[in-house]
Write a protein that holds these residues in place. Structure first.
Motif, PDB file in Angstrom:
ATOM      1  N   LYS A 153       0.860  -1.180   0.000  1.00  0.00           N
ATOM      2  CA  LYS A 153       0.000   0.000   0.000  1.00  0.00           C
ATOM      3  C   LYS A 153       0.901   1.236   0.000  1.00  0.00           C
ATOM      4  CE  LYS A 153      -3.499   1.557   2.957  1.00  0.00           C
ATOM      5  NZ  LYS A 153      -4.161   1.470   4.278  1.00  0.00           N
ATOM      6  N   SER A 154       0.461   2.339  -0.578  1.00  0.00           N
ATOM      7  CA  SER A 154       1.267   3.553  -0.472  1.00  0.00           C
ATOM      8  C   SER A 154       0.753   4.405   0.681  1.00  0.00           C
ATOM      9  CB  SER A 154       1.219   4.347  -1.777  1.00  0.00           C
ATOM     10  OG  SER A 154       1.879   5.579  -1.583  1.00  0.00           O
ATOM     11  N   HIS A 155       1.575   4.547   1.728  1.00  0.00           N
ATOM     12  CA  HIS A 155       1.235   5.390   2.873  1.00  0.00           C
ATOM     13  C   HIS A 155       1.945   6.720   2.696  1.00  0.00           C
ATOM     14  CE1 HIS A 155       1.012   1.193   4.248  1.00  0.00           C
ATOM     15  NE2 HIS A 155       0.123   1.579   5.141  1.00  0.00           N
ATOM     16  N   LYS A 156       1.183   7.774   2.559  1.00  0.00           N
ATOM     17  CA  LYS A 156       1.800   9.088   2.368  1.00  0.00           C
ATOM     18  C   LYS A 156       2.201   9.688   3.718  1.00  0.00           C
ATOM     19  CE  LYS A 156      -0.867   9.985  -1.836  1.00  0.00           C
ATOM     20  NZ  LYS A 156       0.171   9.560  -2.804  1.00  0.00           N
ATOM     21  N   ALA A 157       3.350  10.372   3.727  1.00  0.00           N
ATOM     22  CA  ALA A 157       3.850  10.950   4.976  1.00  0.00           C
ATOM     23  C   ALA A 157       4.434  12.341   4.755  1.00  0.00           C
ATOM     24  CB  ALA A 157       4.916  10.038   5.578  1.00  0.00           C
ATOM     25  N   PHE A 158       4.402  13.136   5.827  1.00  0.00           N
ATOM     26  CA  PHE A 158       5.095  14.427   5.861  1.00  0.00           C
ATOM     27  C   PHE A 158       6.376  14.254   6.688  1.00  0.00           C
ATOM     28  CE2 PHE A 158       0.752  16.737   5.619  1.00  0.00           C
ATOM     29  CZ  PHE A 158       0.901  16.975   4.253  1.00  0.00           C
ATOM     30  N   LEU A 159       7.408  14.996   6.328  1.00  0.00           N
ATOM     31  CA  LEU A 159       8.658  14.945   7.093  1.00  0.00           C
ATOM     32  C   LEU A 159       8.893  16.296   7.754  1.00  0.00           C
ATOM     33  CD1 LEU A 159      11.957  13.245   6.251  1.00  0.00           C
ATOM     34  CD2 LEU A 159      12.014  15.724   6.601  1.00  0.00           C
ATOM     35  N   PHE A 160       9.253  16.270   9.030  1.00  0.00           N
ATOM     36  CA  PHE A 160       9.426  17.511   9.799  1.00  0.00           C
ATOM     37  C   PHE A 160      10.879  17.674  10.211  1.00  0.00           C
ATOM     38  CE2 PHE A 160       4.930  18.558  10.255  1.00  0.00           C
ATOM     39  CZ  PHE A 160       4.361  17.335   9.901  1.00  0.00           C
ATOM     40  N   GLY A 161      11.539  18.693   9.641  1.00  0.00           N
ATOM     41  CA  GLY A 161      12.949  18.941   9.951  1.00  0.00           C
ATOM     42  C   GLY A 161      13.840  18.466   8.829  1.00  0.00           C
ATOM     43  N   VAL A 162      14.060  19.341   7.837  1.00  0.00           N
ATOM     44  CA  VAL A 162      14.847  18.956   6.673  1.00  0.00           C
ATOM     45  C   VAL A 162      16.328  19.267   6.933  1.00  0.00           C
ATOM     46  CG1 VAL A 162      15.021  19.068   4.170  1.00  0.00           C
ATOM     47  CG2 VAL A 162      12.824  19.508   5.268  1.00  0.00           C
ATOM     48  N   GLY A 163      16.881  18.648   7.959  1.00  0.00           N
ATOM     49  CA  GLY A 163      18.309  18.780   8.233  1.00  0.00           C
ATOM     50  C   GLY A 163      19.051  17.665   7.517  1.00  0.00           C
TER      51      GLY A 163
ATOM     52  N   ALA B  30       6.006  15.693   1.306  1.00  0.00           N
ATOM     53  CA  ALA B  30       6.466  17.063   1.550  1.00  0.00           C
ATOM     54  C   ALA B  30       7.339  17.100   2.797  1.00  0.00           C
ATOM     55  CB  ALA B  30       5.284  18.021   1.732  1.00  0.00           C
ATOM     56  N   GLY B  31       8.274  18.039   2.799  1.00  0.00           N
ATOM     57  CA  GLY B  31       9.079  18.288   3.984  1.00  0.00           C
ATOM     58  C   GLY B  31       8.690  19.643   4.555  1.00  0.00           C
ATOM     59  N   PHE B  32       8.828  19.789   5.876  1.00  0.00           N
ATOM     60  CA  PHE B  32       8.548  21.073   6.525  1.00  0.00           C
ATOM     61  C   PHE B  32       9.751  21.503   7.337  1.00  0.00           C
ATOM     62  CE2 PHE B  32       4.367  19.213   5.854  1.00  0.00           C
ATOM     63  CZ  PHE B  32       3.683  20.274   5.282  1.00  0.00           C
ATOM     64  N   ASP B  33      10.029  22.802   7.320  1.00  0.00           N
ATOM     65  CA  ASP B  33      11.138  23.326   8.109  1.00  0.00           C
ATOM     66  C   ASP B  33      10.829  24.773   8.470  1.00  0.00           C
ATOM     67  OD1 ASP B  33      14.254  21.975   8.255  1.00  0.00           O
ATOM     68  OD2 ASP B  33      14.002  24.049   8.936  1.00  0.00           O
ATOM     69  N   VAL B  34      11.631  25.325   9.375  1.00  0.00           N
ATOM     70  CA  VAL B  34      11.450  26.735   9.735  1.00  0.00           C
ATOM     71  C   VAL B  34      12.451  27.619   9.005  1.00  0.00           C
ATOM     72  CG1 VAL B  34      10.446  26.327  12.023  1.00  0.00           C
ATOM     73  CG2 VAL B  34      12.944  26.412  11.776  1.00  0.00           C
ATOM     74  N   LYS B  35      13.464  27.003   8.399  1.00  0.00           N
ATOM     75  CA  LYS B  35      14.514  27.786   7.726  1.00  0.00           C
ATOM     76  C   LYS B  35      14.000  28.356   6.410  1.00  0.00           C
ATOM     77  CE  LYS B  35      18.757  25.757   9.526  1.00  0.00           C
ATOM     78  NZ  LYS B  35      18.459  24.312   9.741  1.00  0.00           N
ATOM     79  N   HIS B  36      13.984  29.706   6.346  1.00  0.00           N
ATOM     80  CA  HIS B  36      13.439  30.356   5.151  1.00  0.00           C
ATOM     81  C   HIS B  36      14.206  30.022   3.884  1.00  0.00           C
ATOM     82  CE1 HIS B  36      10.196  32.524   7.011  1.00  0.00           C
ATOM     83  NE2 HIS B  36      11.001  32.758   8.039  1.00  0.00           N
ATOM     84  N   GLU B  37      15.523  29.766   4.007  1.00  0.00           N
ATOM     85  CA  GLU B  37      16.308  29.454   2.806  1.00  0.00           C
ATOM     86  C   GLU B  37      15.949  28.083   2.225  1.00  0.00           C
ATOM     87  OE1 GLU B  37      17.432  29.978   5.866  1.00  0.00           O
ATOM     88  OE2 GLU B  37      19.240  28.812   6.353  1.00  0.00           O
TER      89      GLU B  37
END
Lengths: 213, 213
Positions: free
Chosen positions: B84-94, B115-122
């Motif tokens: 099955k394809s389980h979709k996920a979000f990733l938090f912290g693109v370090g 999708a990835g999520f981060d706080v770094k604007h760059e």
């Protein structure tokens, strides 16, 4: 070598990094002392277990105040081998192997990947994250030159046993096995199995059960 | 939710991928049948444990010949959620987060990072391996739009608890925690801890002990 021959039990070694992570947090917050009860309640582990785990580490707390935080962080980092640089070779520069070569975080925990090996000619001579990729045929020679004895195993499952045998014949003493395959090795060889995909199976199953509630 | 409430024990769920890996190997070699004794001897596990683990899966072997290999592979892949394809979000693109986004192998085991999520604007607006990176402020909206409820936690240790709380508030039900921090969550939230660095500590310790012999 059997598990019973080792001085520190594996569950303890797996929990100590949790205590370290929490102690570093407390250190950053500016606190000077930390008790095993405080560690225990913050990471939801029995206080007696925390105290027992920490008894393997050379540190003693003070009555009423607990451990000196700076000392606890320092002693744990050293005990866990995170302050030393352990050089390693990586075998199998596929998707996961390449991903690990991208992860600079490993070096903060004492592991430095100095070279990758693969059989694919198009990869040989290239590099990932400034780590060179060589043909597997050059491994034995490079091992003799460097004395590196840690090998990360990230080949496809059906090549895992064969690759492990090449690694061992060439001087690797500890294999960090990321494949889901259970490799067979002589008893003096260390194997650490880290099948991240097996953890996925647990998560999917738990999520599925919860969805049914 | 306590471990005891789940139908399949975690150790079983962690071993089943080993059986699958071995069954796939046998499948590729062209064999048609596979017995639990054969699995057991090849991956150094008790035959009775293999049989018991497989009793959770809906498959029955034939006397003397064992399991049909193709059926075993298919049933195990489905049972483990890998088909099955389980979709996920990733938090912290370090470093580690980015490495996981590079790992296409995850999709073979049923996980797709969308999708990835981060706080770094760059980082915001860029992508890794064709996976877009958004600002964490957009997470809740994207969650509502997609219904994605699996979150991969790869933020720095001192942000782990805070990030977990944002994830849960925004609709995440299962957290794959790669930080060495033991996050505290409500009981209806699934947490799978995969601290690869803790495994490093075990390997270093064992290697050190062997060097002393």
């Amino acid at each position: 070598m059997q598990e019973k021959d080792f001085k520190v039990p594996e569950p303890t070694l797996r929990r100590l990094p949790w205590y370290l992570a929490y102690a570093q947090l407390v250190q950053r917050s500016g606190e000077s002392f930390l008790s095993s009860t405080q560690i225990a309640s913050n990471i939801a582990i029995d206080a007696s277990k925390v105290a027992k785990d920490l008894s393997f580490v050379n540190i003693s707390g003070k009555t009423r105040v607990g451990y000196d935080v700076n000392e606890l962080v320092k002693v744990l980092e050293e005990f866990l081998g995170f302050t030393k640089s352990h050089k390693a070779f990586l075998f199998g520069v596929g998707s996961l192997g390449g991903a690990l070569m991208h992860d600079d975080g490993l070096s903060q925990f004492g592991l430095e990947i100095v070279a990758g090996f693969d059989v694919k000619h198009e990869l040989v001579g290239t590099s990932i994250n400034r780590i060179p990729i060589h043909h597997i045929a050059n491994f034995s020679e490079l091992q003799k030159k460097t004395g590196i004895n840690i090998g990360i195993l990230t080949v496809p499952t059906d090549k895992a046993q064969e690759a492990a045998e090449i690694m061992i014949a060439g001087g690797i003493k500890a294999i960090w096995n990321f494949t889901p395959f259970r490799i067979r090795v002589p008893e003096n060889i260390i194997v650490q199995n880290t099948s991240i995909y097996a953890h996925l199976a647990v998560m999917f199953n738990r999520l599925n059960e919860i969805d049914k509630v």
